[in-house]
Design a protein around this motif. Structure first.
Motif, short mmCIF file in Angstrom:
data_model
loop_
_atom_site.label_atom_id
_atom_site.label_comp_id
_atom_site.label_asym_id
_atom_site.label_seq_id
_atom_site.Cartn_x
_atom_site.Cartn_y
_atom_site.Cartn_z
N ALA A 227 -4.22 9.36 -4.02
CA ALA A 227 -2.84 9.22 -4.49
C ALA A 227 -2.44 7.75 -4.55
O ALA A 227 -1.81 7.31 -5.52
N ALA A 228 -2.83 6.97 -3.54
CA ALA A 228 -2.54 5.54 -3.56
C ALA A 228 -3.24 4.87 -4.74
O ALA A 228 -2.68 3.95 -5.36
N GLY A 229 -4.43 5.35 -5.09
CA GLY A 229 -5.14 4.83 -6.25
C GLY A 229 -4.42 5.11 -7.55
O GLY A 229 -4.40 4.27 -8.46
N ILE A 230 -3.81 6.28 -7.67
CA ILE A 230 -3.04 6.61 -8.87
C ILE A 230 -1.85 5.67 -8.99
O ILE A 230 -1.55 5.15 -10.07
N PHE A 231 -1.17 5.41 -7.88
CA PHE A 231 -0.06 4.46 -7.89
C PHE A 231 -0.55 3.06 -8.25
O PHE A 231 0.09 2.35 -9.03
N ALA A 232 -1.68 2.65 -7.71
CA ALA A 232 -2.22 1.31 -7.97
C ALA A 232 -2.57 1.14 -9.44
O ALA A 232 -2.34 0.07 -10.02
N GLU A 233 -3.12 2.19 -10.07
CA GLU A 233 -3.44 2.12 -11.49
C GLU A 233 -2.20 1.92 -12.34
O GLU A 233 -2.27 1.36 -13.43
N ALA A 234 -1.06 2.38 -11.84
CA ALA A 234 0.20 2.21 -12.55
C ALA A 234 0.93 0.94 -12.11
O ALA A 234 2.10 0.75 -12.45
N ASN A 235 0.24 0.08 -11.37
CA ASN A 235 0.81 -1.18 -10.86
C ASN A 235 2.02 -0.95 -9.96
O ASN A 235 2.99 -1.70 -9.99
N VAL A 236 1.96 0.12 -9.17
CA VAL A 236 3.00 0.42 -8.19
C VAL A 236 2.32 0.44 -6.83
O VAL A 236 1.65 1.40 -6.48
N PRO A 237 2.47 -0.64 -6.06
CA PRO A 237 1.77 -0.70 -4.77
C PRO A 237 2.41 0.21 -3.72
O PRO A 237 3.52 -0.04 -3.26
N VAL A 238 1.72 1.29 -3.39
CA VAL A 238 2.16 2.22 -2.36
C VAL A 238 0.97 2.45 -1.44
O VAL A 238 -0.11 2.82 -1.90
N SER A 239 1.15 2.24 -0.16
CA SER A 239 0.04 2.39 0.79
C SER A 239 -0.13 3.84 1.20
O SER A 239 0.77 4.67 1.06
N SER A 240 -1.30 4.14 1.75
CA SER A 240 -1.57 5.48 2.25
C SER A 240 -0.64 5.84 3.40
O SER A 240 -0.24 7.00 3.54
N SER A 241 -0.27 4.86 4.22
CA SER A 241 0.65 5.14 5.33
C SER A 241 2.05 5.50 4.81
O SER A 241 2.72 6.37 5.38
N VAL B 274 2.46 13.53 -7.59
CA VAL B 274 2.29 12.07 -7.54
C VAL B 274 2.53 11.49 -8.94
O VAL B 274 3.24 10.51 -9.11
N ARG B 275 1.93 12.12 -9.94
CA ARG B 275 2.12 11.63 -11.32
C ARG B 275 3.57 11.75 -11.76
O ARG B 275 4.08 10.91 -12.49
N ALA B 276 4.24 12.81 -11.33
CA ALA B 276 5.65 12.99 -11.69
C ALA B 276 6.52 11.88 -11.10
O ALA B 276 7.53 11.50 -11.71
N MET B 277 6.13 11.36 -9.96
CA MET B 277 6.90 10.26 -9.35
C MET B 277 6.79 8.98 -10.19
O MET B 277 7.66 8.12 -10.09
N LEU B 278 5.77 8.88 -11.00
CA LEU B 278 5.57 7.69 -11.82
C LEU B 278 6.25 7.78 -13.18
O LEU B 278 6.39 6.77 -13.86
N ARG B 279 6.67 8.98 -13.58
CA ARG B 279 7.35 9.14 -14.87
C ARG B 279 8.78 8.66 -14.75
O ARG B 279 9.46 8.93 -13.76
N PRO B 280 9.28 7.97 -15.78
CA PRO B 280 10.68 7.54 -15.73
C PRO B 280 11.61 8.76 -15.79
O PRO B 280 11.32 9.73 -16.48
N ARG B 281 12.65 8.68 -15.04
CA ARG B 281 13.63 9.77 -15.02
C ARG B 281 14.61 9.59 -16.16
O ARG B 281 14.95 8.47 -16.54
N LYS B 282 15.11 10.71 -16.68
CA LYS B 282 16.13 10.65 -17.71
C LYS B 282 17.45 10.27 -17.05
O LYS B 282 17.81 10.80 -16.00
N ARG B 283 18.14 9.36 -17.67
CA ARG B 283 19.44 8.96 -17.16
C ARG B 283 20.51 9.83 -17.78
O ARG B 283 20.48 10.13 -18.97
N LYS B 284 21.45 10.18 -16.98
CA LYS B 284 22.59 10.94 -17.49
C LYS B 284 23.65 9.95 -17.92
O LYS B 284 24.15 9.18 -17.11
N GLY B 285 23.95 9.95 -19.18
CA GLY B 285 24.95 9.03 -19.70
C GLY B 285 26.33 9.67 -19.72
O GLY B 285 26.49 10.87 -19.51
N ILE B 286 27.29 8.85 -19.97
CA ILE B 286 28.67 9.33 -20.09
C ILE B 286 29.04 9.23 -21.55
O ILE B 286 28.88 8.18 -22.18
N HIS B 287 29.54 10.32 -22.09
CA HIS B 287 29.96 10.32 -23.47
C HIS B 287 31.23 9.51 -23.63
O HIS B 287 32.10 9.49 -22.75
N ALA B 288 31.39 8.86 -24.76
CA ALA B 288 32.54 8.00 -25.01
C ALA B 288 33.86 8.77 -24.92
O ALA B 288 34.87 8.22 -24.50
#
Length: 82
Positions: free
Chosen positions: A14-28, A55-69
């Motif tokens: 799992a730490a390797g998946i984060f590292a491949e995405a340039n997100v440094p997360v340790s095993s601890s 783990v992969r879902a944590m790397l996907r950007p979340r949709k932002r909820k906007g406010i309508h004008a």
């Protein structure tokens, strides 16, 4: 016969998946997330395993909820009309 990929992976994988995405997360850190419930995990022995898809879902950007004008207060834009 080729090994079937399991959805359960070790913390180092799992730490390797984060590292491949340039997100440094340790095993601890992942172990702490597993203990606190942030990551679904199993521990059949001494090793902790987490779900690959989670783990992969944590790397996907979340949709932002906007406010309508239409929902904004008209008074916010009074200075712009002048």
């Amino acid at each position: 016969m080729p090994r079937v990929a399991s959805d359960w992976i070790s913390l180092s994988e799992a730490a390797g998946i984060f590292a491949e995405a340039n997100v440094p997360v340790s095993s601890s850190t992942l172990a702490r997330w597993a203990r606190t419930g942030k990551l679904q995990s199993i521990q059949p022995g001494r090793k902790i395993y987490v779900r690959r898809a989670e783990v992969r879902a944590m790397l996907r950007p979340r949709k932002r909820k906007g406010i309508h004008a239409q929902r904004l207060q008209p008074s916010l834009f009074e200075d712009l009309d002048e």
